[in-house]
Scaffold this active site. Structure first.
Site, PDB file in Angstrom:
ATOM      1  N   CYS A 118       0.821  -1.222   0.000  1.00  0.00           N
ATOM      2  CA  CYS A 118       0.000   0.000   0.000  1.00  0.00           C
ATOM      3  C   CYS A 118       0.852   1.268   0.000  1.00  0.00           C
ATOM      4  CB  CYS A 118      -0.938  -0.018   1.198  1.00  0.00           C
ATOM      5  SG  CYS A 118      -2.014  -1.454   1.195  1.00  0.00           S
ATOM      6  N   HIS A 260      -3.239   7.077   2.203  1.00  0.00           N
ATOM      7  CA  HIS A 260      -3.685   5.778   1.723  1.00  0.00           C
ATOM      8  C   HIS A 260      -5.037   5.486   2.372  1.00  0.00           C
ATOM      9  CE1 HIS A 260      -4.116   1.614   1.002  1.00  0.00           C
ATOM     10  NE2 HIS A 260      -3.736   1.239   2.203  1.00  0.00           N
ATOM     11  N   ASN A 290     -10.129  -0.300   0.624  1.00  0.00           N
ATOM     12  CA  ASN A 290      -8.671  -0.172   0.524  1.00  0.00           C
ATOM     13  C   ASN A 290      -8.212  -0.807  -0.789  1.00  0.00           C
ATOM     14  OD1 ASN A 290      -5.913  -0.628   0.689  1.00  0.00           O
ATOM     15  ND2 ASN A 290      -5.948  -1.211   2.851  1.00  0.00           N
TER      16      ASN A 290
HETATM   17  N1  COA Z   1     -17.791  -7.914  11.550  1.00  0.00           N
HETATM   18  C1  COA Z   1     -18.174  -8.082  12.811  1.00  0.00           C
HETATM   19  N2  COA Z   1     -17.302  -8.339  13.819  1.00  0.00           N
HETATM   20  C2  COA Z   1     -16.004  -8.408  13.498  1.00  0.00           C
HETATM   21  C3  COA Z   1     -15.535  -8.262  12.180  1.00  0.00           C
HETATM   22  C4  COA Z   1     -16.503  -7.993  11.184  1.00  0.00           C
HETATM   23  N3  COA Z   1     -16.152  -7.806   9.903  1.00  0.00           N
HETATM   24  N4  COA Z   1     -14.190  -8.372  12.164  1.00  0.00           N
HETATM   25  C5  COA Z   1     -13.819  -8.614  13.440  1.00  0.00           C
HETATM   26  N5  COA Z   1     -14.914  -8.642  14.248  1.00  0.00           N
HETATM   27  C6  COA Z   1     -14.971  -8.865  15.673  1.00  0.00           C
HETATM   28  C7  COA Z   1     -13.797  -9.635  16.209  1.00  0.00           C
HETATM   29  O1  COA Z   1     -14.007 -11.016  16.076  1.00  0.00           O
HETATM   30  C8  COA Z   1     -13.779  -9.185  17.652  1.00  0.00           C
HETATM   31  O2  COA Z   1     -14.739  -9.916  18.348  1.00  0.00           O
HETATM   32  P1  COA Z   1     -14.485 -10.373  19.881  1.00  0.00           P
HETATM   33  O3  COA Z   1     -14.332  -9.094  20.645  1.00  0.00           O
HETATM   34  O4  COA Z   1     -15.712 -11.147  20.194  1.00  0.00           O
HETATM   35  O5  COA Z   1     -13.225 -11.180  19.829  1.00  0.00           O
HETATM   36  C9  COA Z   1     -14.255  -7.734  17.589  1.00  0.00           C
HETATM   37  O6  COA Z   1     -14.926  -7.597  16.332  1.00  0.00           O
HETATM   38  C10 COA Z   1     -13.128  -6.741  17.675  1.00  0.00           C
HETATM   39  O7  COA Z   1     -12.088  -7.141  16.784  1.00  0.00           O
HETATM   40  P2  COA Z   1     -10.828  -6.262  16.538  1.00  0.00           P
HETATM   41  O8  COA Z   1      -9.954  -6.942  15.544  1.00  0.00           O
HETATM   42  O9  COA Z   1     -10.226  -5.883  17.853  1.00  0.00           O
HETATM   43  O10 COA Z   1     -11.511  -4.969  15.893  1.00  0.00           O
HETATM   44  P3  COA Z   1     -10.884  -3.573  15.610  1.00  0.00           P
HETATM   45  O11 COA Z   1     -11.635  -2.532  16.320  1.00  0.00           O
HETATM   46  O12 COA Z   1      -9.377  -3.579  15.761  1.00  0.00           O
HETATM   47  O13 COA Z   1     -11.219  -3.399  14.057  1.00  0.00           O
HETATM   48  C11 COA Z   1     -10.099  -3.538  11.949  1.00  0.00           C
HETATM   49  C12 COA Z   1     -10.691  -4.308  13.122  1.00  0.00           C
HETATM   50  C13 COA Z   1      -9.516  -4.551  10.960  1.00  0.00           C
HETATM   51  C14 COA Z   1     -11.231  -2.739  11.300  1.00  0.00           C
HETATM   52  C15 COA Z   1      -9.005  -2.558  12.484  1.00  0.00           C
HETATM   53  O14 COA Z   1      -8.138  -3.250  13.344  1.00  0.00           O
HETATM   54  C16 COA Z   1      -8.217  -1.945  11.364  1.00  0.00           C
HETATM   55  O15 COA Z   1      -8.734  -1.222  10.544  1.00  0.00           O
HETATM   56  N6  COA Z   1      -6.897  -2.185  11.353  1.00  0.00           N
HETATM   57  C17 COA Z   1      -6.044  -1.680  10.271  1.00  0.00           C
HETATM   58  C18 COA Z   1      -6.163  -2.631   9.116  1.00  0.00           C
HETATM   59  C19 COA Z   1      -5.682  -2.035   7.831  1.00  0.00           C
HETATM   60  O16 COA Z   1      -5.945  -0.903   7.531  1.00  0.00           O
HETATM   61  N7  COA Z   1      -4.968  -2.849   7.053  1.00  0.00           N
HETATM   62  C20 COA Z   1      -4.452  -2.484   5.803  1.00  0.00           C
HETATM   63  C21 COA Z   1      -3.317  -1.544   5.979  1.00  0.00           C
HETATM   64  S1  COA Z   1      -2.624  -1.169   4.449  1.00  0.00           S
END
Ligand code: COA
Length: 335
Positions: A118, A260, A290
């Site tokens: 990215c 990004h 993304n």
């Molecule tokens: N729908 C519903 N629930 C979801 C889910 C979805 N699509 N994805 C994860 N969950 C759940 C998890 O299982 C977890 O459940 P639990 O508490 O029962 O274990 C809960 O939601 C929280 O998960 P978590 O991973 O801590 O969520 P988060 O607030 O960190 O959000 C992302 C997840 C991926 C949205 C966030 O971490 C993010 O955007 N990270 C950066 C990723 C990124 O940009 N990557 C590319 C970079 S180039």
């Protein structure tokens, strides 16, 4: 005797973009995995994404974006000296840039792929700039394009909600009287490589007794979302500050912040840390998700064509992602 060494300046002279026709919104995704429009919108800001059909190629998207960028720059394909294709998802692992060169008729251009996930567009911009600054090439087509839908685990709700497909491009030109690329900063940290991968799957194939080779195949994207989130909100403000320092500018001199497009919360947090007002933040993430190396030029092209970004506007761009890699560049739009 030949002139003493001369450095050339850079202008960002045109942009283009392309996305596949098919779309996938959050409600449709919730038929695939256990998620909801509300969860995805709140945590990421993404509402829909474009996805390529099996027949659509990265080369087609990239060529469409490239042609439009060349046209906006008032050039013809034969004027292009170099094509840099930033992608992690080439149609061909040997490289897709040369095929695009052939497809758009840039007959004089040398073409190669560059992989920095990215961050690919920002890394590509700085790479292209080195060829221009040294006077080697005058007109460079830089394309960022990715089809991550090919590589997403569509059963993994933590990752499949994030990504979409697309391409964006800019034409960078040599200028002798001024330099519109004002500063940049690039970084990598391979010690955190495990946080975001699209890696070769080690499966062996026996050739002869005592001799095995690996079978070429990749496992779908794996990611530690929380770590990547923390990395982004920590490193992106820092790298933009470094690029601004090299440009001898402060944040108030910036007209637009174009990050990004990974997550709206990341964009909001970076803007807040840099004290850049939200009106200056360019975001089209809700419509595309993304799109990896495509996200910055796709958003740039939209903002230029909408008349939002105008000639002379100062833009801070920052890419970040797998590698880990991150970088920022400060430039003024237009010739
Ligand atoms: N729908 C519903 N629930 C979801 C889910 C979805 N699509 N994805 C994860 N969950 C759940 C998890 O299982 C977890 O459940 P639990 O508490 O029962 O274990 C809960 O939601 C929280 O998960 P978590 O991973 O801590 O969520 P988060 O607030 O960190 O959000 C992302 C997840 C991926 C949205 C966030 O971490 C993010 O955007 N990270 C950066 C990723 C990124 O940009 N990557 C590319 C970079 S180039």
């Amino acid at each position: 005797m030949k002139d003493t060494f001369k450095q050339f300046g850079i202008a960002i002279a045109g942009s283009g973009s392309a996305t596949p026709t098919a779309t996938l919104d959050n409600d449709q995704l919730s038929q695939l995995v256990d998620t909801s429009d509300e969860w995805i919108t709140t945590r990421t800001g993404i509402r829909m994404r474009h996805v390529a059909t099996p027949e659509e190629t990265l080369g087609q998207l990239a060529a469409r974006a490239g042609r439009d960028a060349i046209a906006m720059a008032n050039l013809s394909p034969e004027d292009i000296d170099l094509i840099v294709l930033a992608t992690s998802t080439p149609d061909d692992l040997f490289g897709s840039a040369a095929k695009i060169q052939g497809e758009i008729g840039a007959t004089r251009a040398v073409a190669f792929d560059l992989t920095a996930a990215c961050s690919g567009f920002v890394f590509g911009m700085v790479t292209a700039a080195q060829f221009i600054r040294t006077g080697v090439y005058r007109n460079v087509l830089l394309i960022g394009a990715d089809i991550l839908s090919r590589w997403v685990d569509w059963d993994d709700r933590a990752t499949c909600i994030l990504f979409g497909d697309g391409a964006g491009a800019v034409v960078m030109r040599a200028r002798e009287d001024r330099d519109r690329l004002l500063g940049f900063s690039l970084h990598s940290n391979g010690q955190k490589n495990h946080t975001l991968n699209l890696s070769q799957q080690a499966e062996s194939r026996g050739l002869l007794t005592g001799l095995e080779v690996g079978r070429g195949q990749y496992r779908p994207i794996t990611m530690n979302g929380r770590e990547v989130y923390r990395f982004a909100v920590d490193k992106v403000p820092e790298v933009i500050s470094k690029a601004l320092y090299h440009a001898h500018l402060t944040t108030d001199a910036i007209d637009w912040l174009l990050l990004h497009q990974a997550n709206q919360r990341i964009m909001d947090s970076v803007a807040e840390r840099l004290e850049i007002p939200t009106e200056k933040v360019i975001s089209n993430l809700a419509k595309y998700g993304n799109t990896s190396a495509a996200s910055i030029p796709l958003a740039l092209d939209e903002a230029v064509r909408e008349g939002k970004i105008k000639a002379g506007d100062r833009i801070a761009v920052s890419g970040f992602g797998a590698g880990l890699t991150w970088g920022a560049a400060i430039f003024e739009w237009g010739i």
